[in-house]
Design an enzyme around this catalytic site. Sequence first.
Site, PDB file in Angstrom:
ATOM      1  N   ASP A 126     -15.240  -3.461  -5.193  1.00 59.18           N
ATOM      2  CA  ASP A 126     -15.464  -4.752  -4.087  1.00 59.18           C
ATOM      3  C   ASP A 126     -17.313  -5.097  -4.233  1.00 59.18           C
ATOM      4  O   ASP A 126     -17.964  -4.741  -4.681  1.00 59.18           O
ATOM      5  CB  ASP A 126     -15.070  -3.938  -2.696  1.00 59.18           C
ATOM      6  CG  ASP A 126     -14.653  -6.006  -2.250  1.00 59.18           C
ATOM      7  OD1 ASP A 126     -14.133  -5.835  -2.378  1.00 59.18           O
ATOM      8  OD2 ASP A 126     -15.839  -6.272  -1.585  1.00 59.18           O
ATOM      9  N   SER A 127     -17.456  -6.604  -4.036  1.00 54.73           N
ATOM     10  CA  SER A 127     -18.767  -7.151  -4.329  1.00 54.73           C
ATOM     11  C   SER A 127     -19.263  -6.997  -2.657  1.00 54.73           C
ATOM     12  O   SER A 127     -20.849  -7.571  -2.400  1.00 54.73           O
ATOM     13  CB  SER A 127     -18.517  -8.367  -4.739  1.00 54.73           C
ATOM     14  OG  SER A 127     -18.130  -9.453  -3.795  1.00 54.73           O
ATOM     15  N   ARG A 169       1.017  -1.417  -0.195  1.00 58.57           N
ATOM     16  CA  ARG A 169      -0.155  -0.400  -0.087  1.00 58.57           C
ATOM     17  C   ARG A 169       0.811   0.973   0.335  1.00 58.57           C
ATOM     18  O   ARG A 169       0.863   3.046  -0.154  1.00 58.57           O
ATOM     19  CB  ARG A 169      -1.326   0.002   1.002  1.00 58.57           C
ATOM     20  CG  ARG A 169      -2.493  -1.123   1.499  1.00 58.57           C
ATOM     21  CD  ARG A 169      -3.233  -1.019   2.453  1.00 58.57           C
ATOM     22  NE  ARG A 169      -4.212  -2.007   2.441  1.00 58.57           N
ATOM     23  CZ  ARG A 169      -3.491  -2.700   3.611  1.00 58.57           C
ATOM     24  NH1 ARG A 169      -3.031  -2.816   4.383  1.00 58.57           N
ATOM     25  NH2 ARG A 169      -4.498  -4.282   3.825  1.00 58.57           N
ATOM     26  N   CYS A 217      -3.448 -14.551  -2.905  1.00 62.19           N
ATOM     27  CA  CYS A 217      -3.051 -14.656  -1.435  1.00 62.19           C
ATOM     28  C   CYS A 217      -3.335 -16.257  -1.061  1.00 62.19           C
ATOM     29  O   CYS A 217      -3.572 -16.645  -0.231  1.00 62.19           O
ATOM     30  CB  CYS A 217      -3.734 -13.644  -0.354  1.00 62.19           C
ATOM     31  SG  CYS A 217      -5.730 -13.571  -0.669  1.00 62.19           S
ATOM     32  N   ASP A 230      -6.688  -6.867  -6.114  1.00 65.19           N
ATOM     33  CA  ASP A 230      -5.845  -7.977  -4.871  1.00 65.19           C
ATOM     34  C   ASP A 230      -7.066  -9.196  -4.294  1.00 65.19           C
ATOM     35  O   ASP A 230      -7.567  -8.625  -3.522  1.00 65.19           O
ATOM     36  CB  ASP A 230      -5.986  -6.870  -3.922  1.00 65.19           C
ATOM     37  CG  ASP A 230      -5.599  -7.537  -2.255  1.00 65.19           C
ATOM     38  OD1 ASP A 230      -4.708  -8.887  -2.401  1.00 65.19           O
ATOM     39  OD2 ASP A 230      -5.657  -6.884  -1.298  1.00 65.19           O
TER      40      ASP A 230
END
Length: 389
Positions: free
Chosen positions: A246-247, A208, A333, A293
């Site tokens: 984002d969802s 970040r 990830c 991400d």
Amino acid sequence: MSRKTIILPKGRRARGGSPWIFSNEIRMDEAAKAIAPGAVVNVRGEDGRAFGTGYFNPKSLIAVRLLAEECDVTIDAAFFAERITRAVALRTAFYDKPFYRLFHAEGDGVPGLVIDRFGDTLSVQIGTAGMEKQQTAILMALDQVLKPKTVLLRADAPNRTLEGLDSYVKLAKGEGHRIAVEENGVRYIADLQEGQKTGWYYDQRDNRAFIAALAKGKSVLDAYSYTGGFGIAAARAGAKEVVCLDSSAPALALAEESARANGVSIQAVKADVFEELARLKAANEKFDIVVADPPPFVKSKKDLEPGAKAYRKLARMAADVTAPGGFLLIASCSHNIPAERFAAECAQGLLRTERRAALIRQAGAGADHPVHPLLPESAYLKALVYALD
Ligand code: SAH
């Protein structure tokens, strides 16, 4: 109660120093099967040689997780206090504020235990039957070393079912679950009870900061933004426009709240990332910086091929909306995709766009996520940053 012994007929991996011993590596006889899940055991070779103290679970593929290299080590509050003290010392060497992953399982010498620290609030993830059994000792040790005001137990990771454990979230101490996280000089709001995992992803801290340093005057798309970790840092660093995609509506609501708390504005878009990337491409909309991400696409080894394809597709579609001269960060990830394979898939995805790409950063999680040197799986986060022509 006498401690049971697990016998290793071969024990090659354990001899190699890995903290994991698989069920096919031990003598799984009736005596072993009768040991309660999570019990502390000694591990010895057939010849009596000591391999260490660990905890056992006959239900798990990873039958033993080692806690110490000697046999008969007492596992109690004092044991955990020593490990936690060491973990805190490591963090205080490079963070001046008490906001970090305080304890990272095998990397800090205790498999199955993850703790994130938010000032005097701790979010504790208990992932195994062995750690579930030690809950009281762990909480005592935390009180002894850190005297936290609030301790939240997040015992709801999906992997707990592999250990035969149920799922729960509860306050062990104190009250409240919304906290402020301070990271790279930015304040974020996190919901430790309702949020994902421990409530906050400290693993991307350094990445970040890297993106924020590029962001002044730029337009930024933070795809899979969760609560805006990348996007708000970029906005604070002077980005001219930030879209958080984002969802999850609750995650986006927190992102908007955090943006306000920092005196910046972001645009929160609730959509599926692949659909939104396709729409942006069709509309010829581009961003100077794109961050992607996603959640793990390779959840288990059997998902490797479809997951690898999904990373390739994401790299291609994210590059399609990255402006000429822009930057693209793509992260994984997934424990179950090796770094080289992830990089190869991203490269293939970029190749399809016929853009020239230069890889300018290859990073993992920050130093508060130490990796056990003999357990490459614990280096789960991979982040690649490309400069695109
Ligand atoms: N970048 C974040 C962490 C991302 S976690 C940070 O810095 O904190 C992954 C996020 O992807 C979650 O917030 C989840 O809600 C979101 N997500 C999962 N599937 C998605 C999809 N198909 N489309 C959009 N978002 C998705």
